[in-house]
Motif scaffolding. Structure first.
Motif, PDB file in Angstrom:
ATOM      1  N   GLU A   1     -57.531 154.405  33.718  1.00 36.29           N
ATOM      2  CA  GLU A   1     -57.164 153.082  33.208  1.00 36.29           C
ATOM      3  C   GLU A   1     -56.366 153.189  31.911  1.00 36.29           C
ATOM      4  OE1 GLU A   1     -60.865 151.079  32.890  1.00 36.29           O
ATOM      5  OE2 GLU A   1     -61.132 150.848  35.063  1.00 36.29           O
ATOM      6  N   VAL A   2     -56.786 154.074  31.022  1.00 38.95           N
ATOM      7  CA  VAL A   2     -56.059 154.224  29.755  1.00 38.95           C
ATOM      8  C   VAL A   2     -54.672 154.808  30.006  1.00 38.95           C
ATOM      9  CG1 VAL A   2     -56.015 155.391  27.522  1.00 38.95           C
ATOM     10  CG2 VAL A   2     -58.154 154.411  28.376  1.00 38.95           C
ATOM     11  N   THR A   3     -54.586 155.790  30.894  1.00 33.65           N
ATOM     12  CA  THR A   3     -53.285 156.376  31.230  1.00 33.65           C
ATOM     13  C   THR A   3     -52.343 155.316  31.771  1.00 33.65           C
ATOM     14  OG1 THR A   3     -54.289 158.532  31.726  1.00 33.65           O
ATOM     15  CG2 THR A   3     -52.108 158.099  32.642  1.00 33.65           C
ATOM     16  N   ALA A   4     -52.850 154.450  32.644  1.00 41.37           N
ATOM     17  CA  ALA A   4     -52.029 153.371  33.202  1.00 41.37           C
ATOM     18  C   ALA A   4     -51.584 152.408  32.104  1.00 41.37           C
ATOM     19  CB  ALA A   4     -52.794 152.635  34.283  1.00 41.37           C
ATOM     20  N   ALA A   5     -52.477 152.109  31.172  1.00 36.80           N
ATOM     21  CA  ALA A   5     -52.129 151.197  30.083  1.00 36.80           C
ATOM     22  C   ALA A   5     -51.051 151.799  29.184  1.00 36.80           C
ATOM     23  CB  ALA A   5     -53.376 150.862  29.269  1.00 36.80           C
ATOM     24  N   ILE A   6     -51.160 153.093  28.928  1.00 37.15           N
ATOM     25  CA  ILE A   6     -50.145 153.776  28.112  1.00 37.15           C
ATOM     26  C   ILE A   6     -48.784 153.700  28.801  1.00 37.15           C
ATOM     27  CG2 ILE A   6     -49.390 156.024  27.246  1.00 37.15           C
ATOM     28  CD1 ILE A   6     -52.396 156.694  26.868  1.00 37.15           C
TER      29      ILE A   6
END
Length: 230
Positions: free
Chosen positions: A14-19
């Protein structure tokens, strides 16, 4: 896998996608050359050191965005490709899918087919994704060539060594004249899309969809494909 480990893995995804999403927003706002990990982290409310655990450098983030863009383009082209259709129609469908994707994703198209990003060199990891559309077009020509030679002139003597090298690298089962025509058509396809996307057709071409379909047909004929079943 433990529950805690699974939760951490999901959180990382999820964090990777947000970045990536924030980086794409910055690409749209100011271009790839000004992409900054610190700016991405700031917009996401992260400290820079935390973001570096996901992408150690700006180039790593750019590479991820480039691979995603190539894969998205490839998926769109592959989805439009109908294996049972005649080669000419399959070619047109793939070309139109490339154009449609570019019009829907102009900033991602600019990232992969626009001006090079200063100081960045794409690694070999981008090659498989970048090759997807080209391999699809090669496959169409290959199917058309089987059992019925494509009617193309032999390469000029000066070009033959390069034509044979390209054929050996890209499609050893196709004649060199077909491969050279494919490489030229591939470049012209992206030139057509780029001219439309970046404004060079302003005050020149008004009915761009019809013009593009006609031009894609000319490219198909250039690699030896003819309208109608083969």
């Amino acid at each position: 896998m433990s529950t805690a480990h699974g939760a951490r893995a999901r959180a990382r995804i999820e964090v990777t996608a947000a970045i990536k999403d924030e980086a794409r927003r910055q690409l749209a706002a100011q271009g790839a050359a000004r992409l900054s990990l610190r700016a991405v982290a700031r917009e996401l409310g992260m400290v820079s050191s935390a973001l570096y655990r996901y992408f150690p450098s700006r180039d790593d983030l750019l590479t991820a965005l480039i691979i995603d863009a190539y894969d998205s383009l490839g998926e769109s082209a592959e989805a439009a490709h109908e294996a049972a259709a005649p080669p000419f129609q399959r070619w047109i469908s793939v070309c139109e899918a490339v154009r449609a994707w570019a019009l829907d994703h102009p900033h991602e198209y600019a990232l992969i087919y626009g001006s090079p990003v200063p100081g960045y060199t794409a690694p070999d990891a981008t090659v498989p994704a970048a090759a997807r559309v080209g391999l699809l077009l090669i496959g169409i020509a290959r199917d058309a060539h089987q059992g019925s030679a494509l009617d193309l002139p032999a390469p000029a003597d000066a070009l033959r060594p390069e034509a044979e090298r390209m054929a050996a690298d890209l499609a050893p089962d196709l004649p060199p004249e077909v491969v050279t025509a494919l490489v030229a058509a591939w470049a012209q396809l992206y030139g057509l899309v780029g001219f439309e996307l970046f404004g060079q057709f302003n005050r020149v071409v008004e009915d761009r969809e019809t013009f593009f379909r006609h031009a894609a047909g000319q490219l198909a004929r250039g690699v030896g494909l003819a309208p109608g079943p083969r």
